[in-house]
Design a protein around this motif. Structure first.
Motif, PDB file in Angstrom:
ATOM      1  N   GLY A 111       0.788  -1.227   0.000  1.00 32.66           N
ATOM      2  CA  GLY A 111       0.000   0.000   0.000  1.00 32.66           C
ATOM      3  C   GLY A 111       0.815   1.270   0.000  1.00 32.66           C
ATOM      4  N   ASN A 112       2.125   1.162  -0.220  1.00 27.77           N
ATOM      5  CA  ASN A 112       2.989   2.341  -0.222  1.00 27.77           C
ATOM      6  C   ASN A 112       3.020   2.978  -1.604  1.00 27.77           C
ATOM      7  OD1 ASN A 112       3.938   1.897   2.518  1.00 27.77           O
ATOM      8  ND2 ASN A 112       5.074   0.165   1.678  1.00 27.77           N
ATOM      9  N   LEU A 113       3.093   4.303  -1.639  1.00 29.78           N
ATOM     10  CA  LEU A 113       3.193   5.041  -2.893  1.00 29.78           C
ATOM     11  C   LEU A 113       4.633   5.088  -3.367  1.00 29.78           C
ATOM     12  CD1 LEU A 113       0.916   8.171  -2.320  1.00 29.78           C
ATOM     13  CD2 LEU A 113       0.528   6.326  -3.956  1.00 29.78           C
ATOM     14  N   GLY A 114       4.833   4.838  -4.669  1.00 31.35           N
ATOM     15  CA  GLY A 114       6.115   5.083  -5.292  1.00 31.35           C
ATOM     16  C   GLY A 114       6.127   6.462  -5.927  1.00 31.35           C
ATOM     17  N   GLU A 115       7.239   6.821  -6.531  1.00 31.63           N
ATOM     18  CA  GLU A 115       7.316   8.098  -7.236  1.00 31.63           C
ATOM     19  C   GLU A 115       6.271   8.126  -8.347  1.00 31.63           C
ATOM     20  OE1 GLU A 115      10.513  10.721  -9.908  1.00 31.63           O
ATOM     21  OE2 GLU A 115      11.179   8.929  -8.810  1.00 31.63           O
ATOM     22  N   VAL A 116       5.587   9.252  -8.476  1.00 34.37           N
ATOM     23  CA  VAL A 116       4.571   9.387  -9.517  1.00 34.37           C
ATOM     24  C   VAL A 116       5.252   9.512 -10.878  1.00 34.37           C
ATOM     25  CG1 VAL A 116       2.752  10.887 -10.429  1.00 34.37           C
ATOM     26  CG2 VAL A 116       2.876  10.413  -7.979  1.00 34.37           C
ATOM     27  N   TYR A 117       4.713   8.799 -11.862  1.00 28.31           N
ATOM     28  CA  TYR A 117       5.144   8.991 -13.244  1.00 28.31           C
ATOM     29  C   TYR A 117       4.109   9.861 -13.947  1.00 28.31           C
ATOM     30  CZ  TYR A 117       6.310   8.279 -18.110  1.00 28.31           C
ATOM     31  OH  TYR A 117       6.654   8.506 -19.414  1.00 28.31           O
ATOM     32  N   ASP A 118       4.566  10.923 -14.589  1.00 25.33           N
ATOM     33  CA  ASP A 118       3.631  11.732 -15.362  1.00 25.33           C
ATOM     34  C   ASP A 118       4.017  11.691 -16.833  1.00 25.33           C
ATOM     35  OD1 ASP A 118       5.705  13.581 -13.940  1.00 25.33           O
ATOM     36  OD2 ASP A 118       5.159  14.693 -15.739  1.00 25.33           O
ATOM     37  N   LYS A 119       3.003  11.647 -17.659  1.00 24.47           N
ATOM     38  CA  LYS A 119       3.169  11.533 -19.105  1.00 24.47           C
ATOM     39  C   LYS A 119       4.114  12.615 -19.614  1.00 24.47           C
ATOM     40  CE  LYS A 119       0.086  10.971 -23.135  1.00 24.47           C
ATOM     41  NZ  LYS A 119      -1.369  10.930 -23.466  1.00 24.47           N
ATOM     42  N   ASN A 120       5.123  12.205 -20.364  1.00 29.92           N
ATOM     43  CA  ASN A 120       6.146  13.132 -20.827  1.00 29.92           C
ATOM     44  C   ASN A 120       5.837  13.730 -22.195  1.00 29.92           C
ATOM     45  OD1 ASN A 120       8.727  13.231 -18.993  1.00 29.92           O
ATOM     46  ND2 ASN A 120       7.922  11.158 -18.828  1.00 29.92           N
ATOM     47  N   TYR A 121       5.194  12.973 -23.062  1.00 30.53           N
ATOM     48  CA  TYR A 121       4.826  13.468 -24.387  1.00 30.53           C
ATOM     49  C   TYR A 121       3.318  13.696 -24.413  1.00 30.53           C
ATOM     50  CZ  TYR A 121       9.443  12.558 -26.363  1.00 30.53           C
ATOM     51  OH  TYR A 121      10.781  12.594 -26.655  1.00 30.53           O
ATOM     52  N   LEU A 122       2.944  14.951 -24.473  1.00 30.85           N
ATOM     53  CA  LEU A 122       1.539  15.330 -24.437  1.00 30.85           C
ATOM     54  C   LEU A 122       1.010  15.479 -25.854  1.00 30.85           C
ATOM     55  CD1 LEU A 122       1.778  17.911 -21.528  1.00 30.85           C
ATOM     56  CD2 LEU A 122       1.072  15.512 -21.401  1.00 30.85           C
ATOM     57  N   PHE A 123      -0.127  14.835 -26.104  1.00 30.56           N
ATOM     58  CA  PHE A 123      -0.670  14.736 -27.458  1.00 30.56           C
ATOM     59  C   PHE A 123      -1.658  15.866 -27.723  1.00 30.56           C
ATOM     60  CE2 PHE A 123      -3.820  13.087 -30.500  1.00 30.56           C
ATOM     61  CZ  PHE A 123      -2.987  12.681 -31.535  1.00 30.56           C
ATOM     62  N   GLY A 124      -1.379  16.676 -28.737  1.00 33.75           N
ATOM     63  CA  GLY A 124      -2.325  17.685 -29.198  1.00 33.75           C
ATOM     64  C   GLY A 124      -2.845  18.573 -28.087  1.00 33.75           C
ATOM     65  N   PRO A 125      -4.180  18.588 -27.861  1.00 35.88           N
ATOM     66  CA  PRO A 125      -4.769  19.504 -26.881  1.00 35.88           C
ATOM     67  C   PRO A 125      -4.388  19.221 -25.440  1.00 35.88           C
ATOM     68  CG  PRO A 125      -6.425  17.966 -27.718  1.00 35.88           C
ATOM     69  CD  PRO A 125      -5.198  17.795 -28.567  1.00 35.88           C
ATOM     70  N   GLU A 126      -3.768  18.064 -25.177  1.00 38.65           N
ATOM     71  CA  GLU A 126      -3.337  17.786 -23.803  1.00 38.65           C
ATOM     72  C   GLU A 126      -2.411  18.869 -23.261  1.00 38.65           C
ATOM     73  OE1 GLU A 126      -2.710  13.436 -22.428  1.00 38.65           O
ATOM     74  OE2 GLU A 126      -1.864  13.603 -24.424  1.00 38.65           O
ATOM     75  N   LYS A 127      -1.663  19.508 -24.137  1.00 44.46           N
ATOM     76  CA  LYS A 127      -0.713  20.524 -23.692  1.00 44.46           C
ATOM     77  C   LYS A 127      -1.412  21.686 -22.990  1.00 44.46           C
ATOM     78  CE  LYS A 127       2.463  19.492 -27.535  1.00 44.46           C
ATOM     79  NZ  LYS A 127       1.598  18.512 -28.238  1.00 44.46           N
ATOM     80  N   GLU A 128      -2.705  21.850 -23.260  1.00 48.47           N
ATOM     81  CA  GLU A 128      -3.464  22.910 -22.612  1.00 48.47           C
ATOM     82  C   GLU A 128      -3.895  22.526 -21.195  1.00 48.47           C
ATOM     83  OE1 GLU A 128      -3.890  25.886 -24.027  1.00 48.47           O
ATOM     84  OE2 GLU A 128      -2.661  25.100 -25.682  1.00 48.47           O
ATOM     85  N   TYR A 129      -3.795  21.247 -20.861  1.00 52.13           N
ATOM     86  CA  TYR A 129      -4.313  20.752 -19.590  1.00 52.13           C
ATOM     87  C   TYR A 129      -3.211  20.293 -18.642  1.00 52.13           C
ATOM     88  CZ  TYR A 129      -8.830  20.449 -22.033  1.00 52.13           C
ATOM     89  OH  TYR A 129      -9.975  20.728 -22.727  1.00 52.13           O
ATOM     90  N   PHE A 130      -2.177  19.679 -19.202  1.00 44.70           N
ATOM     91  CA  PHE A 130      -1.213  18.953 -18.383  1.00 44.70           C
ATOM     92  C   PHE A 130       0.186  19.536 -18.518  1.00 44.70           C
ATOM     93  CE2 PHE A 130      -4.436  15.706 -19.601  1.00 44.70           C
ATOM     94  CZ  PHE A 130      -4.916  15.423 -18.326  1.00 44.70           C
ATOM     95  N   THR A 131       1.012  19.197 -17.534  1.00 43.84           N
ATOM     96  CA  THR A 131       2.432  19.535 -17.568  1.00 43.84           C
ATOM     97  C   THR A 131       3.247  18.254 -17.494  1.00 43.84           C
ATOM     98  OG1 THR A 131       4.140  20.936 -16.549  1.00 43.84           O
ATOM     99  CG2 THR A 131       2.653  19.766 -15.049  1.00 43.84           C
ATOM    100  N   ALA A 132       4.500  18.320 -17.911  1.00 41.47           N
ATOM    101  CA  ALA A 132       5.385  17.155 -17.896  1.00 41.47           C
ATOM    102  C   ALA A 132       6.716  17.552 -17.264  1.00 41.47           C
ATOM    103  CB  ALA A 132       5.605  16.632 -19.313  1.00 41.47           C
ATOM    104  N   HIS A 133       7.450  16.553 -16.761  1.00 37.68           N
ATOM    105  CA  HIS A 133       8.658  16.848 -15.979  1.00 37.68           C
ATOM    106  C   HIS A 133       9.888  16.054 -16.422  1.00 37.68           C
ATOM    107  CE1 HIS A 133       6.251  19.202 -13.176  1.00 37.68           C
ATOM    108  NE2 HIS A 133       5.406  18.185 -13.098  1.00 37.68           N
ATOM    109  N   ASP A 134       9.807  15.274 -17.487  1.00 42.23           N
ATOM    110  CA  ASP A 134      10.958  14.505 -17.961  1.00 42.23           C
ATOM    111  C   ASP A 134      11.531  13.585 -16.883  1.00 42.23           C
ATOM    112  OD1 ASP A 134      10.772  15.732 -20.463  1.00 42.23           O
ATOM    113  OD2 ASP A 134      12.104  17.360 -19.885  1.00 42.23           O
ATOM    114  N   ARG A 135      10.641  12.938 -16.149  1.00 39.12           N
ATOM    115  CA  ARG A 135      11.066  11.966 -15.132  1.00 39.12           C
ATOM    116  C   ARG A 135      10.710  10.568 -15.611  1.00 39.12           C
ATOM    117  NH1 ARG A 135       8.413  15.665 -10.955  1.00 39.12           N
ATOM    118  NH2 ARG A 135       6.589  14.322 -11.293  1.00 39.12           N
ATOM    119  N   PHE A 136      11.645   9.635 -15.458  1.00 39.18           N
ATOM    120  CA  PHE A 136      11.423   8.254 -15.874  1.00 39.18           C
ATOM    121  C   PHE A 136      11.860   7.308 -14.754  1.00 39.18           C
ATOM    122  CE2 PHE A 136      11.525  10.562 -19.826  1.00 39.18           C
ATOM    123  CZ  PHE A 136      10.557   9.932 -20.604  1.00 39.18           C
TER     124      PHE A 136
END
Length: 275
Positions: A111-136
């Motif tokens: 039940g422990n949380l690991g580091e969050v992965y966030d989508k690095n390549y945002l498709f089309g209109p996603e760039k208006e909603y989300f941010t990315a951090h280049d973490r892998f």
């Protein structure tokens, strides 16, 4: 043998109905665990659904949650209860509203949380909603090393290669992949497995949103790029498949792609991109 059983949940989310999607996801997770799944993956934005043309940024942010919100809290309790690893694709709030992360939340079998992965390549209109951090990040599990990718990330070979070079033996991919690009789905994902000699497993959504149809076909692919399990495209499905991670090292003795890499080409690529 290092066997692990994967449960790829091909969810049909109800657009904007977080309580329903959470409750239904929990039902499907329990079903996957009952069938023996030890690592269970929910698809991209599984709690809100995905339709950028339907949501305003502010509305989507309101539906998104924090890591200490109700959904992640319930999933953490569930992971510990069932003794399974969970990967949850979800819209995650940031401290810069209404910008979010298109996140994959990793929860271990305690039940422990690991580091969050966030989508690095945002498709089309996603760039208006989300941010990315280049973490892998690459996660140590009791079965082996696991990396994560979200949907459009897999279209770029450097993402899978980077996870592989960081030690990943299994790449888990969550998606809300639209019907118009189904041909790319079937072509590209096996290549990502084969050119890195890793297992690659994808959980896609299924269903018709107002402006978007996603077709399912969740799949598990072995390190030679062969699809060993695949869901249909006509319904929700819990795809359960057992793999042996020892096959990664065995096949790398025959498929020498990683041994024969030329790092100088990476530097040349960087220089060309900057030119």
């Amino acid at each position: 043998m290092r066997e692990v059983t994967l449960g790829m949940i091909q969810l049909e989310p109800k657009l904007g109905d977080v309580p329903y999607n959470r409750t239904h996801s929990i039902e499907l997770i329990r079903h996957a665990a009952a069938k023996g799944a030890q690592i269970i993956v929910l698809p991209e934005t599984s709690l809100t659904g995905w339709d950028a043309m339907e949501y305003s940024r502010e509305a989507w942010y309101e539906m998104a949650e924090d890591l200490d919100g109700e959904s992640v809290t319930q999933f953490r309790i569930l992971a510990k209860e069932l003794g399974v690893y969970l990967v949850v694709g979800m819209a995650l709030r940031t401290n810069q509203p209404p910008v979010m992360e298109n996140a994959m939340v990793f929860i271990d079998d305690e039940g422990n949380l690991g580091e969050v992965y966030d989508k690095n390549y945002l498709f089309g209109p996603e760039k208006e909603y989300f941010t990315a951090h280049d973490r892998f990040p690459v996660y140590d599990t009791r079965y082996g090393k696991v990396g994560l990718l979200c949907c459009y990330d897999a279209n770029f070979p450097e993402t899978s290669r980077l996870l592989t070079l960081k030690g990943a033996e299994l790449i888990l991919h969550c998606a809300s992949w639209r019907r118009e690009d189904e041909d790319v789905w079937h072509l590209m994902l096996p290549v990502r497995a084969a050119d890195n000699v890793v297992f690659f497993a994808s959980a896609n959504t299924f269903g018709q949103a107002k402006h978007r149809y996603t077709f399912g076909r969740s799949k598990v692919i072995n390190p030679r790029g062969i699809v060993v399990a695949e869901a249909g495209m006509a319904a929700e499905e819990v795809l359960v498949s057992t793999i042996d991670l020892d096959q990664v090292s065995a096949w790398r003795k025959e498929m020498l792609y990683l041994d024969d890499l030329n790092p100088a080409l990476f530097k040349q690529l960087d220089e060309e991109m900057k030119a």
